[in-house]
Design an enzyme around this catalytic site. Sequence first.
Site, PDB file in Angstrom:
ATOM      1  N   ARG A  75     101.509 -17.505  36.741  1.00  0.00           N
ATOM      2  CA  ARG A  75     102.169 -18.739  37.198  1.00  0.00           C
ATOM      3  C   ARG A  75     103.371 -19.097  36.323  1.00  0.00           C
ATOM      4  NH1 ARG A  75      99.430 -19.442  41.578  1.00  0.00           N
ATOM      5  NH2 ARG A  75      97.188 -19.264  41.526  1.00  0.00           N
ATOM      6  N   ARG A 122      86.158 -15.932  47.287  1.00  0.00           N
ATOM      7  CA  ARG A 122      84.895 -16.432  47.869  1.00  0.00           C
ATOM      8  C   ARG A 122      84.475 -15.606  49.078  1.00  0.00           C
ATOM      9  NH1 ARG A 122      87.240 -20.269  44.863  1.00  0.00           N
ATOM     10  NH2 ARG A 122      86.081 -22.078  44.093  1.00  0.00           N
ATOM     11  N   GLN A 151      85.434 -24.286  39.600  1.00  0.00           N
ATOM     12  CA  GLN A 151      84.738 -23.054  39.226  1.00  0.00           C
ATOM     13  C   GLN A 151      83.336 -23.359  38.726  1.00  0.00           C
ATOM     14  OE1 GLN A 151      87.371 -21.079  36.477  1.00  0.00           O
ATOM     15  NE2 GLN A 151      88.789 -20.485  38.097  1.00  0.00           N
ATOM     16  N   SER A 181      86.101 -29.319  37.540  1.00  0.00           N
ATOM     17  CA  SER A 181      86.326 -27.876  37.665  1.00  0.00           C
ATOM     18  C   SER A 181      85.598 -27.324  38.884  1.00  0.00           C
ATOM     19  CB  SER A 181      85.839 -27.147  36.404  1.00  0.00           C
ATOM     20  OG  SER A 181      85.722 -25.761  36.680  1.00  0.00           O
ATOM     21  N   LYS A 205      93.910 -22.444  30.692  1.00  0.00           N
ATOM     22  CA  LYS A 205      94.201 -21.557  31.824  1.00  0.00           C
ATOM     23  C   LYS A 205      94.598 -20.174  31.280  1.00  0.00           C
ATOM     24  CE  LYS A 205      93.294 -24.554  34.996  1.00  0.00           C
ATOM     25  NZ  LYS A 205      92.095 -24.378  35.805  1.00  0.00           N
ATOM     26  N   ARG A 240      88.699 -17.468  27.171  1.00  0.00           N
ATOM     27  CA  ARG A 240      88.530 -18.659  28.014  1.00  0.00           C
ATOM     28  C   ARG A 240      87.107 -19.222  27.910  1.00  0.00           C
ATOM     29  NH1 ARG A 240      91.603 -17.949  33.537  1.00  0.00           N
ATOM     30  NH2 ARG A 240      91.236 -20.196  33.576  1.00  0.00           N
ATOM     31  N   ASP A 292      97.110 -25.895  39.448  1.00  0.00           N
ATOM     32  CA  ASP A 292      97.807 -24.615  39.283  1.00  0.00           C
ATOM     33  C   ASP A 292      99.304 -24.716  39.592  1.00  0.00           C
ATOM     34  OD1 ASP A 292      95.421 -23.463  38.552  1.00  0.00           O
ATOM     35  OD2 ASP A 292      94.972 -22.680  40.547  1.00  0.00           O
ATOM     36  N   SER A 325      91.740 -18.412  45.909  1.00  0.00           N
ATOM     37  CA  SER A 325      90.386 -18.979  45.808  1.00  0.00           C
ATOM     38  C   SER A 325      89.541 -18.578  47.013  1.00  0.00           C
ATOM     39  CB  SER A 325      90.459 -20.508  45.758  1.00  0.00           C
ATOM     40  OG  SER A 325      91.097 -20.923  44.590  1.00  0.00           O
TER      41      SER A 325
END
Length: 426
Positions: free
Chosen positions: A388, A26, A169, A167, A342, A121, A315, A22
């Site tokens: 994952r 960014r 995001q 979220s 996900k 998604r 996650d 993450s």
Amino acid sequence: MDIVIKQKNSLHGSVTVPGDKSISHRSVMFGAIAKGITEVHGFLLGEDCLSTISCFRKLGITIELQGETVFVHGKGLHGLSAPTEVLDVGNSGTTLRLMSGLLAAQPFTSQLTGDASIQKRPMNRVAVCLRQMGASFECADEDNLHAPFTIHGKKLKAIEYTLPVASAQVKSALLLAGLYAEGETVVIEPEPTRNHTEIMLNYMGADITTNGTTIHCRPISQLYGKRIDVPADISSAAYFMVAGCVCQNAEILLKNVGINPTRSGIIDVLLAMGADITIQNQQTVCGELVGDILVRSSGLSGTVVEGSLIPRLIDEIPILAVAACFAKGTTVIRDAAELKVKESNRIHTVVTELKKFGASIEETEDGMMIHGGNPLTGCTVETYHDHRIAMAMAVAGIMADGETIITNAQCANISYPAFYESLLQL
Ligand code: S3P
């Protein structure tokens, strides 16, 4: 690529897992719209973050890679240029959602796409709120936005928006749009989610304040490039935390891990289950809390994971389910319906694959129930191209009797390219 995993009875050593996914995303995105150079150390060279780099290069940003150090030559808040090619985010939901907020406010048109998984998604969650700010999205199905789609950049106006789902995001997409909007953007979260966007943007000169679950973002005239040290990713460290707890003879030191409280739910839950975990050398780096995590063999007990804990470990639920298989008693995971959207439907894929090992595990509407204590036996598992799932099943394989085959194991490259090597090293 298939990987064969054999049972291990002892795990010892120290691991520095790769940089936080993450935060790495960014650093490139925010570095691109900051003035001057952003020098990123410990950048995650996983496929998702490389997709972010490739998209920003197409927006006219020079980005140099020297090992795990990345130099982003930012052009300031208004320096991105119109892309001449489609922006392909690969498998990365974070890239697609955050870029939607940013591109909605630019004075040009962009086209975005991604792989087969990303095309399924949900994007309506960002389109609904960004459209209220004046954003324009064009897609084959206007009411049910999915990649591929086109964004026509517009002058945006600030809104106050209550997120229907927790979220980070969507929150981040709104805050990025808010940097450019007229007025003050206010985002209200149902539960606190990861706050890396707020921390990093403020570190670069933004004016964002948080009061409980309400975030205020005021427009600013400029962001400034800075040095960013990316901590190791707690989501990647989690595989070793669980392996260390469950293995009969283990002591693993995980170095320089990001333990931001909005991300550290996995530590809290493992401690509640009886884990022998200690945190050393805590410090704050570039606004983010980091520390070394020492994990030793532990007898775990079942627990209930729900409510505000869920966004703090969303996650890590696949690997938490593996831990629960080895715990005494039942573990219930609820309020986690987000898992269904996900990289794979992680409620279904985790339950299906752990059943192949002989685990006693059931799907529920918004999570799963695991009855621990059934011995696991090696088997052949699918990954559904979900990194994952691949890594969680590899840890299950290390603990299971006999041999486990992980098919299509290479999807671990999305977030942890050397994962299997790190596991073998212990
Ligand atoms: C992320 C937010 C989470 C998480 C994802 C990374 C981010 O997604 O699952 O892996 O970097 O903001 P949601 O915001 O959809 O919960």
